[in-house]
Design an enzyme around this catalytic site. Structure first.
Site, mmCIF file in Angstrom:
data_model
loop_
_atom_site.group_PDB
_atom_site.id
_atom_site.type_symbol
_atom_site.label_atom_id
_atom_site.label_comp_id
_atom_site.label_asym_id
_atom_site.label_seq_id
_atom_site.Cartn_x
_atom_site.Cartn_y
_atom_site.Cartn_z
ATOM 1 N N HIS A 127 2.908 -1.024 7.155
ATOM 2 C CA HIS A 127 3.817 -2.099 7.527
ATOM 3 C C HIS A 127 5.066 -1.590 8.218
ATOM 4 O O HIS A 127 5.757 -2.359 8.864
ATOM 5 C CB HIS A 127 4.235 -2.874 6.275
ATOM 6 C CG HIS A 127 3.108 -3.623 5.655
ATOM 7 N ND1 HIS A 127 2.236 -3.053 4.784
ATOM 8 C CD2 HIS A 127 2.697 -4.903 5.816
ATOM 9 C CE1 HIS A 127 1.342 -3.947 4.406
ATOM 10 N NE2 HIS A 127 1.596 -5.062 5.019
ATOM 11 N N ARG A 204 -7.547 5.487 -11.277
ATOM 12 C CA ARG A 204 -7.324 5.509 -9.824
ATOM 13 C C ARG A 204 -6.963 4.091 -9.391
ATOM 14 O O ARG A 204 -7.827 3.223 -9.272
ATOM 15 C CB ARG A 204 -8.606 5.992 -9.119
ATOM 16 C CG ARG A 204 -8.562 5.866 -7.590
ATOM 17 C CD ARG A 204 -7.616 6.877 -7.019
ATOM 18 N NE ARG A 204 -7.473 6.809 -5.579
ATOM 19 C CZ ARG A 204 -6.420 6.264 -4.960
ATOM 20 N NH1 ARG A 204 -5.455 5.687 -5.634
ATOM 21 N NH2 ARG A 204 -6.328 6.315 -3.647
HETATM 22 N N1 MTE Z 1 -10.614 -1.686 -7.947
HETATM 23 C C1 MTE Z 1 -9.438 -2.284 -7.721
HETATM 24 N N2 MTE Z 1 -9.350 -3.601 -7.865
HETATM 25 N N3 MTE Z 1 -8.340 -1.576 -7.342
HETATM 26 C C2 MTE Z 1 -8.398 -0.220 -7.160
HETATM 27 O O1 MTE Z 1 -7.376 0.393 -6.828
HETATM 28 N N4 MTE Z 1 -9.814 1.775 -7.166
HETATM 29 C C3 MTE Z 1 -11.183 2.208 -6.904
HETATM 30 C C4 MTE Z 1 -12.131 1.625 -7.940
HETATM 31 N N5 MTE Z 1 -11.934 0.218 -8.070
HETATM 32 C C5 MTE Z 1 -9.648 0.426 -7.368
HETATM 33 C C6 MTE Z 1 -10.732 -0.366 -7.804
HETATM 34 C C7 MTE Z 1 -11.330 3.653 -6.928
HETATM 35 S S1 MTE Z 1 -10.949 4.471 -5.479
HETATM 36 C C8 MTE Z 1 -11.827 4.321 -7.999
HETATM 37 S S2 MTE Z 1 -12.100 5.991 -7.915
HETATM 38 C C9 MTE Z 1 -12.174 3.630 -9.239
HETATM 39 O O2 MTE Z 1 -11.851 2.239 -9.184
HETATM 40 C C10 MTE Z 1 -11.426 4.235 -10.408
HETATM 41 O O3 MTE Z 1 -11.758 3.553 -11.579
HETATM 42 P P1 MTE Z 1 -10.944 3.852 -12.904
HETATM 43 O O4 MTE Z 1 -9.481 3.736 -12.598
HETATM 44 O O5 MTE Z 1 -11.428 2.872 -13.909
HETATM 45 O O6 MTE Z 1 -11.287 5.274 -13.294
#
Ligand code: MTE
Length: 540
Positions: A127, A204
């Protein structure tokens, strides 16, 4: 607030081009303002903008530049629920009402309503470009009252921290960034248990953790859109009541796991510098996505041509997709999961419901899932189309993002998580770790070297089968190796590599698999640790 390292600074809080099938926001006055993938030209911007006139009468006016002045308390009234939401950027006030319809993650921009948009733009650094400022400029409705400014900006304590409601994290997690939370599991915790305890399961997050009260969990809805335009919504309660629940043990692994090693041994990489702890294993319970899609009306035996991908969106705007064949494979065990290791999903891991795609990169396992779209296209987020791809070692400039496929099934990997002395002089050692292969491939062999790869022996695989469940090998294998250090004056270097049931094995060095994003850093894992010179143990 300062920008914290997210994997996807190019993703934006604004929006992607509206696509009725996936965005459901096609009726907006601004069809394309700013694409996640590339900014549109200024001409397009101007052509697409319809001036809907001033937002609201001002309380007072500033004769200097004609802009009315507003107190922060007044701006707060234009929050997410107001009919004309406002945001602050620097010392100006903007009415974003007409920006929202063209924004697929409409609620995301609304997060900032009633306050400053800057903390969010710190998360989505894209942004901070002239394009976005130009867009915003069209919505200016006033200035902040000078009494609410400090050095020309709203006072920091008047700016809401987007992460204020994030959960507290276990101190054993190794935090890489705090806001958003990115934290890896310590080697000790990886080595200790087959099922990683929820509190130390790696986290993450690209953004903040959405707030859903326990009492509202069952009412949380997932909207399902089919290619023929049919839309059906299931609450968490509906899903639990209507469908059979399954239990699947599966590893989640970030595509950036061990990226730090690639940086150290090959070249600079863009992204969070994870060690070997962006991976964990848990027992997931929930309903099968396949069953839900069938119930929603997708004809599984006679799939329409345009049913190619299943897109998932999370409550905070994250999105990703998987190919339809993964979603529908009866032995693929793709779940909408409510439980993790027999407990409700913790907030950090997707409460009240998340997608679990065993054997696939965890980026597709969307947390806080609120929308599922069966489409002829992949999810249009940068997390699907840019971030999780690998280019060749030489391809570092002018990248054609459509050239390669997005990462889905994970390649084989292994890592050393702990090395300990087994004798007082340190000549006898025990080395432990994990080995994992995506796509349901089972680990069949783990090779360990105590002399940097000159000589090898096989580790024993821990029998965790009692805790394992699922149609294919979705879990990791823990391994242990005990041996004597070579009688040499050289420093000891422990190395591990694994082989799966399809004889896939790991590459020897990072240089050969180097990619700018530092994804899939699966080279032989090497730990320099000489127990004859050290006290205690090495914990990766
Ligand atoms: N889902 C959402 N809604 N937001 C997120 O930031 N990160 C993704 C995935 N799903 C993410 C997500 C990524 S890059 C990873 S590696 C995994 O969730 C991590 O899951 P955890 O935090 O339960 O280990």
């Amino acid at each position: 607030m300062t920008a914290q390292g997210t994997d996807s600074p190019e993703h934006c809080l604004t929006h992607t081009p509206s696509r009725p099938s996936s965005a459901g926001a096609g009726a907006g006055v601004l069809t394309v303002l700013f694409s996640v993938f590339q900014p549109v030209s200024h001409e397009t911007l101007e052509a697409d903008v319809e001036d809907e006139g001033p937002a609201q009468a001002a309380d007072s006016s500033n004769p200097g530049d004609g802009l009315p002045q507003y107190r922060l308390s007044e701006i707060k009234n234009h929050g997410p629920k107001s009919s004309r939401p406002w945001v602050i950027f620097e010392d100006k006030v903007y009415d974003i009402t007409d920006w929202i319809p063209a924004h697929p993650g409409g609620e995301v921009i609304l997060r900032a309503a009633g306050g400053s948009i800057e903390p969010y733009w710190d998360i989505f650094a894209i942004h901070k470009t002239p394009y976005v400022r130009e867009i915003l400029q069209q919505f200016v409705v006033g200035k902040i009252h000078p009494d609410d400014l400090e050095d020309g900006r709203p006072r920091m304590n008047d700016i809401e921290d987007p992460f204020v409601s994030d959960p507290t994290r276990d101190p054993r997690l190794r935090q890489i960034t705090a806001k958003p939370c990115n934290a890896e599991t310590a080697g000790e915790d990886l080595a200790e248990a087959f099922l990683t305890p929820n509190e130390v399961f790696y986290v993450r997050n690209h953004m903040w953790v959405p707030v859903i009260e326990d009492t509202a969990a069952d009412a949380h809805g997932i909207t399902i859109e089919l290619p023929d335009g049919d839309v059906k919504t299931y609450t968490v309660h509906d899903l639990k009541a209507k469908f059979k629940q399954y239990s699947v043990t599966a590893v989640l692994q970030c595509s950036g796991n061990r990226r730090r090693d690639m940086t150290e041994h090959a070249n600079k990489t863009n992204g969070l510098q994870w060690g070997p702890g962006a991976i964990s294993c848990a027992k997931w319970e929930g309903v099968r996505l396949r069953d839900v899609l069938k119930d929603a009306g997708l004809p599984l035996d006679d799939l329409p041509e345009d049913a190619q991908h299943v897109q998932f969106s999370g409550l905070e705007a994250y999105g990703a997709s998987i190919p339809i064949h993964s979603a529908l494979d009866p032995r693929g065990d793709v779940l909408l999961a409510f439980k993790m290791n027999d407990l409700p999903l913790p907030r950090d891991h997707g409460f009240p419901v998340r997608v679990i795609v065993p054997g696939t990169v965890a980026a597709r396992c969307v947390k806080w899932v609120s929308k599922i779209v069966v489409s002829d296209e992949e999810s249009d987020t940068s997390w699907q189309r840019r971030d999780y791809k690998c280019f060749g070692p030489n391809e570092t400039r002018d990248l054609d993002w459509d050239k390669y496929k997005s990462i889905q099934e994970m390649p084989i990997t292994s890592a050393i998580t702990r090395a300990r002395k087994k004798s007082a002089d340190g000549n006898h050692v025990e080395v432990e770790g994990y080995a994992y292969s995506g796509g349901g491939h089972e680990i069949q062999r783990v090779d360990v070297s105590l002399d940097g790869g000159k000589t090898w022996d096989q580790a024993s695989l821990v029998d965790d089968s009692e805790q394992d469940s699922g149609s294919k090998a979705w879990s990791w294998k823990r391994w242990r190796y005990e041996g004597a250090l070579p009688t040499t004056t050289e420093a000891a270097a422990f190395v591990v590599k694994a082989t799966d049931d399809a004889y896939n094995t790991q590459p020897q060095c990072y240089k050969s698999i180097y990619n700018l994003r530092g994804n899939l850093a699966t080279a032989w894992h090497r730990v320099e640790f000489d127990p004859r010179k050290e006290k205690g143990c090495a914990d990766s």
